[in-house]
Scaffold this motif. Structure first.
Motif, PDB file in Angstrom:
ATOM      1  N   LEU A 129     -10.714   6.174   2.762  1.00 28.34           N
ATOM      2  CA  LEU A 129     -10.380   7.040   1.651  1.00 28.34           C
ATOM      3  C   LEU A 129      -9.055   6.535   1.404  1.00 28.34           C
ATOM      4  CD1 LEU A 129     -10.364   9.502  -0.265  1.00 28.34           C
ATOM      5  CD2 LEU A 129      -9.591  10.920   1.728  1.00 28.34           C
ATOM      6  N   THR A 130      -7.993   6.316   2.201  1.00 26.11           N
ATOM      7  CA  THR A 130      -6.765   5.840   1.847  1.00 26.11           C
ATOM      8  C   THR A 130      -6.636   4.583   1.164  1.00 26.11           C
ATOM      9  OG1 THR A 130      -6.241   4.810   4.089  1.00 26.11           O
ATOM     10  CG2 THR A 130      -5.627   7.221   3.615  1.00 26.11           C
ATOM     11  N   TRP A 132      -9.275   3.348  -0.771  1.00 26.26           N
ATOM     12  CA  TRP A 132      -9.579   3.684  -2.112  1.00 26.26           C
ATOM     13  C   TRP A 132      -8.831   4.263  -2.983  1.00 26.26           C
ATOM     14  CZ3 TRP A 132     -10.640   8.489  -4.665  1.00 26.26           C
ATOM     15  CH2 TRP A 132     -11.285   8.384  -5.887  1.00 26.26           C
ATOM     16  N   ARG A 133      -7.749   4.997  -2.477  1.00 28.39           N
ATOM     17  CA  ARG A 133      -6.738   5.584  -3.426  1.00 28.39           C
ATOM     18  C   ARG A 133      -5.790   4.573  -3.500  1.00 28.39           C
ATOM     19  NH1 ARG A 133      -5.517  10.830   0.487  1.00 28.39           N
ATOM     20  NH2 ARG A 133      -6.921  12.110  -0.533  1.00 28.39           N
ATOM     21  N   ARG A 136      -7.199   2.153  -6.376  1.00 29.29           N
ATOM     22  CA  ARG A 136      -7.304   2.908  -7.758  1.00 29.29           C
ATOM     23  C   ARG A 136      -5.810   2.498  -8.268  1.00 29.29           C
ATOM     24  NH1 ARG A 136      -9.079   8.826  -8.599  1.00 29.29           N
ATOM     25  NH2 ARG A 136      -8.760   8.113 -10.492  1.00 29.29           N
ATOM     26  N   LYS A 137      -4.795   2.476  -7.592  1.00 26.17           N
ATOM     27  CA  LYS A 137      -3.360   2.352  -8.235  1.00 26.17           C
ATOM     28  C   LYS A 137      -3.298   1.049  -8.759  1.00 26.17           C
ATOM     29  CE  LYS A 137      -1.426   5.858  -5.599  1.00 26.17           C
ATOM     30  NZ  LYS A 137      -0.132   6.421  -4.551  1.00 26.17           N
ATOM     31  N   SER A 175      -0.726   4.869   4.387  1.00 25.77           N
ATOM     32  CA  SER A 175      -0.136   6.214   4.179  1.00 25.77           C
ATOM     33  C   SER A 175       1.507   6.302   4.053  1.00 25.77           C
ATOM     34  CB  SER A 175      -0.466   7.033   5.565  1.00 25.77           C
ATOM     35  OG  SER A 175       0.106   6.475   6.921  1.00 25.77           O
ATOM     36  N   ALA A 200       1.760   3.372  -1.967  1.00 25.43           N
ATOM     37  CA  ALA A 200       0.541   3.376  -1.135  1.00 25.43           C
ATOM     38  C   ALA A 200       1.261   3.005   0.217  1.00 25.43           C
ATOM     39  CB  ALA A 200      -0.588   2.635  -1.243  1.00 25.43           C
TER      40      ALA A 200
END
Length: 200
Positions: A129-130, A132-133, A136-137, A175, A200
């Motif tokens: 999940l991290t 993937w975020r 996206r950026k 994170s 990120a």
């Protein structure tokens, strides 16, 4: 690692170990969370689990109780719902306690924990999940995660940024704990620059 420890869910082990560490380092010890001491972090964790928004006033009120009281509250465990629902507890609390445990450890001169494949397995699951975020950026660039044992995950097109490290280190990087994470960033220069320039 003993059999009893194996039977205890990872989030519960990380909670207990973090409580031990907070009590050991004291309220004024630094953390990797910018501007936060161990007392701030303990107050955040208590407020988070009891569905309180951590406004400045609520943080101040929680901190006024002192670190021993906050640690005792954390040791008592989270409220039953939703934190103790099987399956949800690891998703909701596993990564939270793992990351914040490392926040205190590494800010106080304690390095990566060896011989803990359970931590790497938990971090590898959460990193999906991290990452993937993060990916996206940096669109249209892609992101690949690699581990020393040969595992890999791709997000977006190939030929982008490649972040290599043990899963716990990857999770710390993604994170926002970049300086403390033992990782290696390679790949397309534009993708690397894009990832470096994100939060990120």
């Amino acid at each position: 690692m003993g059999a009893t420890q194996h039977r205890t869910p990872l989030d519960a082990r990380e909670r207990e170990d973090l409580c031990d560490l907070l009590a050991e380092v004291g309220p004024d010890a630094p953390t990797l969370c910018e501007g936060w001491t161990a007392l701030d972090l303990a107050a955040h964790l208590v407020l988070r689990e009891h569905f309180n928004r951590w406004t400045d006033a609520k943080m101040a009120a929680a901190k006024a109780k002192g670190l021993p009281a906050l640690v005792d509250r954390l040791r008592a465990g989270a409220p039953l719902l939703p934190w103790c629902i099987p399956g949800l507890r690891s998703l909701l609390n596993g990564a939270e306690y793992l990351i914040h445990h490392e926040d205190v450890r590494r800010a106080n001169g304690l390095g990566p924990r060896a011989g803990r494949p359970d931590l790497d397995e938990a971090a590898w699951k959460t990193s999906r999940l991290t990452a993937w975020r993060a990916a996206r950026k940096i669109r249209p660039h892609g992101l690949e995660l690699r581990t020393p044992d040969g595992r890999a995950r791709h997000f977006g097109p190939g030929g982008g940024a490649v972040l290599t490290g043990r899963p716990v280190e990857l999770l710390l990087y993604l994170s926002g704990r970049r300086d403390a994470a033992d990782t290696h960033l390679t790949g397309d220069p534009e993708a690397v620059a894009a990832l470096t320039n994100t939060g990120a």
